[in-house]
Write an enzyme that holds these catalytic residues in place. Structure first.
Site, short mmCIF file in Angstrom:
data_model
loop_
_atom_site.label_atom_id
_atom_site.label_comp_id
_atom_site.label_asym_id
_atom_site.label_seq_id
_atom_site.Cartn_x
_atom_site.Cartn_y
_atom_site.Cartn_z
N VAL A 15 0.83 -1.21 0.00
CA VAL A 15 0.00 0.00 0.00
C VAL A 15 0.86 1.25 0.00
O VAL A 15 0.61 2.19 -0.76
CB VAL A 15 -0.96 -0.01 1.20
CG1 VAL A 15 -1.76 1.30 1.24
CG2 VAL A 15 -1.91 -1.20 1.11
N GLU A 131 -10.19 6.53 5.56
CA GLU A 131 -11.08 5.90 4.59
C GLU A 131 -10.58 4.52 4.18
O GLU A 131 -11.38 3.59 3.98
CB GLU A 131 -11.22 6.79 3.35
CG GLU A 131 -12.22 6.29 2.33
CD GLU A 131 -13.65 6.32 2.84
OE1 GLU A 131 -14.23 5.23 3.03
OE2 GLU A 131 -14.18 7.43 3.07
N GLY A 136 -11.38 -0.97 1.69
CA GLY A 136 -10.46 -0.57 0.63
C GLY A 136 -10.88 0.67 -0.13
O GLY A 136 -11.01 1.75 0.43
N ASP A 203 -10.61 -9.53 11.30
CA ASP A 203 -10.45 -8.39 10.38
C ASP A 203 -11.80 -7.72 10.11
O ASP A 203 -11.92 -6.49 10.16
CB ASP A 203 -9.81 -8.86 9.08
CG ASP A 203 -9.73 -7.77 8.03
OD1 ASP A 203 -8.82 -6.92 8.14
OD2 ASP A 203 -10.57 -7.77 7.12
N LYS A 207 -13.29 -3.76 11.20
CA LYS A 207 -13.95 -2.82 10.28
C LYS A 207 -15.37 -2.50 10.75
O LYS A 207 -15.83 -1.36 10.66
CB LYS A 207 -13.97 -3.41 8.87
CG LYS A 207 -12.57 -3.61 8.29
CD LYS A 207 -12.59 -4.45 7.03
CE LYS A 207 -11.18 -4.75 6.54
NZ LYS A 207 -11.17 -5.68 5.40
N GLY A 304 -5.87 -4.58 -1.63
CA GLY A 304 -4.94 -4.52 -2.76
C GLY A 304 -4.35 -3.13 -2.91
O GLY A 304 -4.84 -2.14 -2.37
#
Length: 430
Positions: A15, A131, A136, A203, A207, A304
């Protein structure tokens, strides 16, 4: 605001490298949209010699990421190290104390410490943007905090982990079992060598804690989330789901109930008529039910280099424009306490699969366990007799309270005719 905006990036993995490349490749477009040039002036990473596909030779290099907070040539700190504590947390706290805006993709840190960090940022009068921490490249935080700010959110649910969605999709399409598909996902880079955070639901829970806070104006309560993963979902369950008119998805769900805000992450039977049932592969989706807008569905890639870098740079662009919204949608003093409704008070329908000995009285014993705990059966599917071993029996129930269902399942598991732990999946009326 005028003058160049100088960026310091901590962490140059997939990233971080993607952010540096995006800021380089879209430099003219970004400058046109915010009226300023955005430049990477400093970076922090372990391996200086590694080729990251972007020239960083003009940048100041820090071996200790925390030094970015005090670097006079850095206006905005971008934290892409990861981890709920340690250097990542120390860097963000130091940057806020120094009066520097922070952009992060760190969902674990925010889920566990987000309320404290939001208060620190508000006190310092600097943005804390994140964000990229949820779904993602899908702009769900901006949608909840700004685009839907005039609405009262009743419920938010979504596919928040692409690894689990890929595994469940592939299992359903191929008939293969969890362990086999997980191994392929690891080879393809969709799952980590240690996949626990993904496949055990952690995970997605990180979120969901963030989404729930922003959606309902409350302090983060990660500890209050009920969390289950997908290890126990079998190809047989996926086949039965299709037969019953459902598809199995790992969902994060938060909503207003009579007992408070409910927060839960677990596999769900989703009706095939629901749009989220058809979000497949590594894609994420977030569905918001609000008043007066109605229902809003956002979908896209949840991880990704490209999607996550896109979200990070969007936050940087907001800072360059001078745009500053409350971190969690409300000033910290207005956030409600993060007290989550107990899972035992959840009210819904259930799918139960039993592996039983094919002998007289089995269904009667199971029915008695349900009856004694106020659980009403809706349907029963029983496979043809198999003299060679146990047979599956699938039961769906009418809506009932979770506490009673759990008592019934415990009693059924103790029956001598039930040869495997019962498999329970909640049915969601989406």
């Amino acid at each position: 605001m005028s003058g160049d905006l100088r960026i310091g990036i901590a962490g140059l993995g997939t990233v971080g490298g993607g952010v540096a490349k995006l800021l380089r490749d879209q430099a003219d477009l970004l400058a046109a949209r915010c009226g300023r040039t955005i430049r990477v002036t400093a970076v922090a990473a372990r391996d200086k010699a590694k080729d990251r596909g972007v020239d960083l030779s003009a940048c100041r290099w820090h071996d200790d990421a925390r030094a970015l907070a005090g670097d006079p040539d850095v206006d905005v700190v971008v934290e892409l190290i990861g981890g709920s504590d340690g250097v990542a947390r120390e860097l963000i706290e130091a940057a806020i104390a120094a009066g520097k805006p922070v952009v992060t993709a760190n969902k674990a840190l925010l889920a566990l410490h987000g309320t404290v960090l939001a208060k620190a940022a508000e006190t310092a009068g600097v943005p804390l943007a994140y964000e990229a921490a949820v779904a993602g490249g899908i702009p769900v935080i901006k949608a909840l905090r700004e685009g839907l700010a005039a609405n009262r959110v009743k419920r938010v649910h979504g596919i928040l982990n692409g690894t689990c969605n890929y595994i469940l999709t592939t299992m359903r399409e191929t008939g293969r079992e969890f362990a086999d598909v997980l191994a392929d996902a690891q080879k393809l880079g969709y799952a980590e060598a240690d996949p626990s955070f993904d496949v055990d639901g952690i995970d997605a829970a990180h979120k969901l804690a963030i989404l729930s806070s922003v959606a309902f104006g409350r302090e983060l309560d990660f500890a209050g989330i009920h969390v289950e993963g997908i290890r126990h979902v079998s190809a047989l369950d996926l086949a039965f789901a299709e037969q019953l008119g459902y598809r199995i998805k790992l969902l994060g769900i938060a909503g207003v109930t009579d007992h408070g805000i409910e927060q839960r992450v677990h596999p769900c039977m989703v009706p095939l008529a629901a749009p989220i049932a058809h979000v497949e592969g590594v894609f994420n989706a977030v569905f918001v039910e609000a008043e007066p807008v109605g229902n809003v569905l956002l979908t896209g890639r949840g991880a990704g280099e490209g999607p996550t870098a896109s979200a990070v740079v969007a936050d940087i662009l907001d800072i360059a424009r001078g745009h500053h919204a409350p971190v969690l949608g409300l000033p910290p003093s207005r956030l409600a306490p993060g007290e989550t409704a107990p899972m035992g008070r959840h009210y819904g329908a259930y799918y139960i699969r039993l592996m039983v000995k094919d002998q007289p009285g089995v269904i009667a014993d199971v029915a008695a366990a349900f009856r004694d705990n106020a659980v009403s059966m809706e349907s029963v599917l029983q496979q043809a007799r198999d003299p060679s071993g146990p047979v599956p029996v699938v039961i769906t129930t009418h809506e009932t309270e979770e506490a009673g269902m759990m008592r019934a399942i415990q009693r059924i598991a103790a029956l001598g005719s039930v040869v495997e732990p019962p498999r329970l999946i909640r049915i969601e009326a989406l």
